[in-house]
Design an enzyme around this catalytic site. Structure first.
Site, PDB file in Angstrom:
ATOM      1  N   GLY A   1     -25.451  -0.372   6.209  1.00  0.00           N
ATOM      2  CA  GLY A   1     -24.272  -1.233   6.167  1.00  0.00           C
ATOM      3  C   GLY A   1     -23.046  -0.364   6.331  1.00  0.00           C
ATOM      4  O   GLY A   1     -23.110   0.698   6.939  1.00  0.00           O
TER       5      GLY A   1
ATOM      6  N   LYS B   1       0.839  -1.207   0.000  1.00  0.00           N
ATOM      7  CA  LYS B   1       0.000   0.000   0.000  1.00  0.00           C
ATOM      8  C   LYS B   1       0.876   1.262   0.000  1.00  0.00           C
ATOM      9  O   LYS B   1       0.642   2.199  -0.768  1.00  0.00           O
ATOM     10  CB  LYS B   1      -0.885  -0.016   1.251  1.00  0.00           C
ATOM     11  CG  LYS B   1      -2.017   0.989   1.215  1.00  0.00           C
ATOM     12  CD  LYS B   1      -2.737   1.027   2.534  1.00  0.00           C
ATOM     13  CE  LYS B   1      -4.094   0.390   2.477  1.00  0.00           C
ATOM     14  NZ  LYS B   1      -4.841   0.530   3.723  1.00  0.00           N
TER      15      LYS B   1
ATOM     16  N   CYS C   1     -18.906   1.337   9.502  1.00  0.00           N
ATOM     17  CA  CYS C   1     -19.088   1.997  10.804  1.00  0.00           C
ATOM     18  C   CYS C   1     -20.348   1.569  11.555  1.00  0.00           C
ATOM     19  O   CYS C   1     -20.256   1.041  12.658  1.00  0.00           O
ATOM     20  CB  CYS C   1     -19.112   3.509  10.625  1.00  0.00           C
ATOM     21  SG  CYS C   1     -17.502   4.160  10.206  1.00  0.00           S
TER      22      CYS C   1
ATOM     23  N   ASN D   1     -23.235   7.713  16.008  1.00  0.00           N
ATOM     24  CA  ASN D   1     -23.476   6.658  15.027  1.00  0.00           C
ATOM     25  C   ASN D   1     -24.667   5.786  15.415  1.00  0.00           C
ATOM     26  O   ASN D   1     -25.448   5.368  14.566  1.00  0.00           O
ATOM     27  CB  ASN D   1     -22.218   5.803  14.837  1.00  0.00           C
ATOM     28  CG  ASN D   1     -21.257   6.448  13.848  1.00  0.00           C
ATOM     29  OD1 ASN D   1     -21.558   7.503  13.298  1.00  0.00           O
ATOM     30  ND2 ASN D   1     -20.120   5.843  13.632  1.00  0.00           N
TER      31      ASN D   1
ATOM     32  N   ARG E   1     -18.166  10.789   6.307  1.00  0.00           N
ATOM     33  CA  ARG E   1     -18.944   9.779   5.593  1.00  0.00           C
ATOM     34  C   ARG E   1     -18.205   9.410   4.323  1.00  0.00           C
ATOM     35  O   ARG E   1     -17.685  10.293   3.631  1.00  0.00           O
ATOM     36  CB  ARG E   1     -20.320  10.343   5.184  1.00  0.00           C
ATOM     37  CG  ARG E   1     -21.264  10.557   6.334  1.00  0.00           C
ATOM     38  CD  ARG E   1     -22.375  11.485   5.905  1.00  0.00           C
ATOM     39  NE  ARG E   1     -21.820  12.783   5.483  1.00  0.00           N
ATOM     40  CZ  ARG E   1     -22.542  13.761   4.963  1.00  0.00           C
ATOM     41  NH1 ARG E   1     -23.815  13.603   4.757  1.00  0.00           N
ATOM     42  NH2 ARG E   1     -21.964  14.898   4.618  1.00  0.00           N
TER      43      ARG E   1
ATOM     44  N   LEU F   1     -33.490   9.598   6.978  1.00  0.00           N
ATOM     45  CA  LEU F   1     -34.849   9.078   7.020  1.00  0.00           C
ATOM     46  C   LEU F   1     -35.192   8.386   5.704  1.00  0.00           C
ATOM     47  O   LEU F   1     -36.353   8.324   5.317  1.00  0.00           O
ATOM     48  CB  LEU F   1     -35.849  10.209   7.287  1.00  0.00           C
ATOM     49  CG  LEU F   1     -35.922  10.722   8.727  1.00  0.00           C
ATOM     50  CD1 LEU F   1     -36.923  11.867   8.836  1.00  0.00           C
ATOM     51  CD2 LEU F   1     -36.304   9.597   9.694  1.00  0.00           C
TER      52      LEU F   1
ATOM     53  N   LYS G   1     -20.799  -2.093  13.004  1.00  0.00           N
ATOM     54  CA  LYS G   1     -19.726  -2.363  13.975  1.00  0.00           C
ATOM     55  C   LYS G   1     -19.894  -1.501  15.234  1.00  0.00           C
ATOM     56  O   LYS G   1     -19.765  -2.005  16.360  1.00  0.00           O
ATOM     57  CB  LYS G   1     -18.402  -2.041  13.272  1.00  0.00           C
ATOM     58  CG  LYS G   1     -17.168  -2.039  14.126  1.00  0.00           C
ATOM     59  CD  LYS G   1     -15.929  -1.893  13.252  1.00  0.00           C
ATOM     60  CE  LYS G   1     -15.560  -0.462  12.968  1.00  0.00           C
ATOM     61  NZ  LYS G   1     -14.873   0.258  14.016  1.00  0.00           N
TER      62      LYS G   1
ATOM     63  N   LYS H   1     -23.199   1.892  -0.138  1.00  0.00           N
ATOM     64  CA  LYS H   1     -23.939   3.113  -0.479  1.00  0.00           C
ATOM     65  C   LYS H   1     -23.295   3.682  -1.744  1.00  0.00           C
ATOM     66  O   LYS H   1     -22.225   3.209  -2.139  1.00  0.00           O
ATOM     67  CB  LYS H   1     -23.898   4.115   0.677  1.00  0.00           C
ATOM     68  CG  LYS H   1     -22.533   4.686   0.966  1.00  0.00           C
ATOM     69  CD  LYS H   1     -22.649   5.775   2.007  1.00  0.00           C
ATOM     70  CE  LYS H   1     -21.416   6.635   2.031  1.00  0.00           C
ATOM     71  NZ  LYS H   1     -21.493   7.705   2.987  1.00  0.00           N
TER      72      LYS H   1
HETATM   73  C1  UDX Z   1     -21.210   6.838   8.846  1.00  0.00           C
HETATM   74  C2  UDX Z   1     -21.489   8.163   9.566  1.00  0.00           C
HETATM   75  O1  UDX Z   1     -22.444   8.907   8.806  1.00  0.00           O
HETATM   76  C3  UDX Z   1     -20.202   8.943   9.759  1.00  0.00           C
HETATM   77  O2  UDX Z   1     -20.462  10.132  10.492  1.00  0.00           O
HETATM   78  C4  UDX Z   1     -19.218   8.062  10.517  1.00  0.00           C
HETATM   79  O3  UDX Z   1     -17.998   8.724  10.686  1.00  0.00           O
HETATM   80  C5  UDX Z   1     -18.998   6.754   9.796  1.00  0.00           C
HETATM   81  O4  UDX Z   1     -20.249   6.095   9.577  1.00  0.00           O
HETATM   82  P1  UDX Z   1     -20.759   6.049   6.332  1.00  0.00           P
HETATM   83  O5  UDX Z   1     -20.668   4.662   6.886  1.00  0.00           O
HETATM   84  O6  UDX Z   1     -19.730   6.501   5.361  1.00  0.00           O
HETATM   85  O7  UDX Z   1     -20.741   7.120   7.532  1.00  0.00           O
HETATM   86  O8  UDX Z   1     -22.157   6.162   5.571  1.00  0.00           O
HETATM   87  P2  UDX Z   1     -23.580   6.846   5.799  1.00  0.00           P
HETATM   88  O9  UDX Z   1     -23.804   7.818   4.713  1.00  0.00           O
HETATM   89  O10 UDX Z   1     -23.761   7.317   7.166  1.00  0.00           O
HETATM   90  O11 UDX Z   1     -24.534   5.585   5.520  1.00  0.00           O
HETATM   91  C6  UDX Z   1     -24.458   4.409   6.308  1.00  0.00           C
HETATM   92  C7  UDX Z   1     -25.463   3.380   5.849  1.00  0.00           C
HETATM   93  O12 UDX Z   1     -26.790   3.803   6.159  1.00  0.00           O
HETATM   94  C8  UDX Z   1     -25.465   3.094   4.351  1.00  0.00           C
HETATM   95  O13 UDX Z   1     -25.576   1.706   4.146  1.00  0.00           O
HETATM   96  C9  UDX Z   1     -26.695   3.805   3.825  1.00  0.00           C
HETATM   97  O14 UDX Z   1     -27.239   3.198   2.700  1.00  0.00           O
HETATM   98  C10 UDX Z   1     -27.625   3.700   5.020  1.00  0.00           C
HETATM   99  N1  UDX Z   1     -28.618   4.776   5.088  1.00  0.00           N
HETATM  100  C11 UDX Z   1     -28.233   6.062   5.326  1.00  0.00           C
HETATM  101  C12 UDX Z   1     -29.974   4.489   4.942  1.00  0.00           C
HETATM  102  O15 UDX Z   1     -30.364   3.325   4.727  1.00  0.00           O
HETATM  103  N2  UDX Z   1     -30.881   5.504   5.046  1.00  0.00           N
HETATM  104  C13 UDX Z   1     -30.519   6.783   5.300  1.00  0.00           C
HETATM  105  O16 UDX Z   1     -31.415   7.639   5.398  1.00  0.00           O
HETATM  106  C14 UDX Z   1     -29.148   7.075   5.445  1.00  0.00           C
END
Ligand code: UDX
Length: 433
Positions: free
Chosen positions: A258, A36, A261, A209, A155, A251, A264, A321
């Site tokens: 998934g 890496k 973060c 979270n 995120r 919402l 877990k 996502k």
């Molecule tokens: C998240 C937190 O938002 C961030 O602050 C933290 O530091 C790390 O975890 P991330 O995992 O990158 O970030 O993605 P996020 O955009 O929060 O989405 C997490 C999951 O929730 C995704 O699978 C997404 O599809 C799902 N999600 C999100 C929903 O199903 N509905 C929503 O309204 C928002």
């Protein structure tokens, strides 16, 4: 200008290193993965994150951002050392902190003068105390140091934007000296700073979270009821979100959360609470609702196709996502595994995540585009809401499919329009025809 070391060149480490170099600091980013680091030295960025490559390459050329495999070198040269290594889940849900401990030991053994050691990896409350103890035990010279907790809220997919425009910066700090250094470091980011003790800062990260994960599970539970009473979850979410006390973010009903973060951190927070004698039932329920989302989607496929065995299911979206190639704890991957287990043939496409998914999904046919996925499939299931899918030529998709069935796990299209086009269209929590 500060001299900084960032230990761990994963998502959090690379984004942190890039953002701190961009604000004028000299940053050495360290990882034990020699391959890496070799790639990074040659300008190859190991992850897909919009905007990251540009900033890394710019700061690398300016010699403000360097890469190494040597923690000793980083410890000697930097005053502030960020720990950004992984804290994966163990089978009981607790966080595996062995990488954090190893790094703390190595830092301690190589410290010759005052250092600020910042934990940025997501860790349970009281980890800072353990880091402090580890450093004291491994630093016989008794060199002065401070431990700081500085959780990351970025995120994936908008990590660079989040890094430069944080809603707030949380600093868990227990010495004036370290607080001054951290405040100075974060001055260019022009964000409100919440300074508190280390345990509180660690807890803030898990609380945020877990709250957001619960918000998603809440709207998903509402979507279950909407389906039963012929109501529309999109309208419910819109009206709820317009209440400023609730807010419109997180919402979006769908197949559940998934990523690296939420699942877990929810597990780790439930575990920590239990360890401290508190049964966090609310969070357990949020987790259960999330686990059930896969079955909700499978049931929709079954309703449309009757029997899954020997059917060809086209899947659009593999990443957890949009705008990322990350498939860690991706619900889409889990659903595909269930479909394969049920005897379906699966064809799949994702704009960025196919390379990473290939090794996990034996037997899946990976396609060059969504139309290849649709060709002679019995249905198309949309599992990640990539913008590209919104722009699909649906007439073409309909012609290519064996049966005009679309199962939309992310509510990307309007049911009425889809029905008018002749599709059997099933989505999440929306009104029946
Ligand atoms: C998240 C937190 O938002 C961030 O602050 C933290 O530091 C790390 O975890 P991330 O995992 O990158 O970030 O993605 P996020 O955009 O929060 O989405 C997490 C999951 O929730 C995704 O699978 C997404 O599809 C799902 N999600 C999100 C929903 O199903 N509905 C929503 O309204 C928002």
């Amino acid at each position: 200008m500060q001299k900084i070391a960032v230990i761990g060149a994963g998502y959090v480490g690379l984004v942190t290193a890039a953002a701190l170099a961009e604000t004028g600091n000299k940053v050495l980013c360290v990882d034990s993965d020699t391959e890496k680091i070799r790639k990074l030295k040659n300008g190859a960025i190991p992850i897909y994150e919009p905007g990251l490559e540009k900033i890394i390459l710019k700061n690398k050329n300016l010699k403000r951002l360097l890469f190494s495999t040597n923690i000793k070198e980083a410890t000697v040269s930097a005053q502030i050392i960020f720990i950004c290594v992984g804290t994966p889940s163990r089978h009981d849900g607790s966080a595996d902190l062995s990488a954090v401990q190893k790094v703390a030991q190595e830092i301690a053994r190589n410290m010759k003068e005052y250092k600020v050691i910042v934990e940025k990896s997501t860790v349970p409350a009281e980890t800072g105390e353990k880091i402090k103890h580890t450093i004291e035990m491994n630093n016989p010279g008794g060199v002065a140091f401070d431990v700081v907790s500085n959780p990351e809220f970025l995120r994936e997919g908008s990590a660079m934007h989040d890094a430069f425009h944080p809603d707030r910066i949380v600093i868990g700090v227990e010495s004036e000296r370290a607080e001054k250094i951290m405040r100075q470091l974060y001055k260019p980011f022009k964000a409100p700073i919440v300074a508190t003790n280390i345990n509180t800062a660690e807890l803030i990260k898990h609380a945020c979270n877990s709250f957001l994960a619960t918000k998603i599970s809440f709207i998903n539970a509402i979507s279950n009821i909407c389906e039963r009473v012929n109501a529309d979850v999109e309208k419910v979410a819109l009206a709820m979100g317009l209440d400023t006390r609730i807010g419109k973010e997180f919402l979006q009903a769908g197949i559940g959360f998934g990523g690296s973060c939420f699942p877990k951190d929810v597990d780790a927070f439930i575990y920590l609470a239990a360890q401290k004698g508190y049964d966090f039932e609310l969070l357990k329920a949020a987790r259960k609702i999330n686990q059930e989302r896969k079955d909700v989607l499978l049931k929709k496929i079954e309703e449309a196709l009757w029997i899954i065995k020997d059917k060809t299911i086209g899947v659009l979206g593999l990443s957890f996502k949009p705008d990322t190639d990350d498939i860690r704890s991706s619900v889409a991957i889990d659903i595909i595994k269930l479909l394969l287990y049920a005897g379906a043939k699966v064809k799949a496409y994702d704009p960025k995540a196919m390379e990473k998914a290939r090794s996990q999904l034996k037997g899946v046919i990976f396609c060059a585009n969504p139309y290849e996925v649709a060709r002679k499939s019995d249905c198309v299931a949309i599992l990640t809401e990539w913008q590209e899918f919104r722009e699909l030529d649906l007439k073409k998709i309909k012609k290519l499919l064996r049966q005009p069935v679309i199962i939309d796990g992310r509510n990307m299209f309007e049911p009425q329009q889809m029905h008018a086009m002749g599709f059997v269209y099933k989505s999440i929590g929306r009104r029946r025809k």
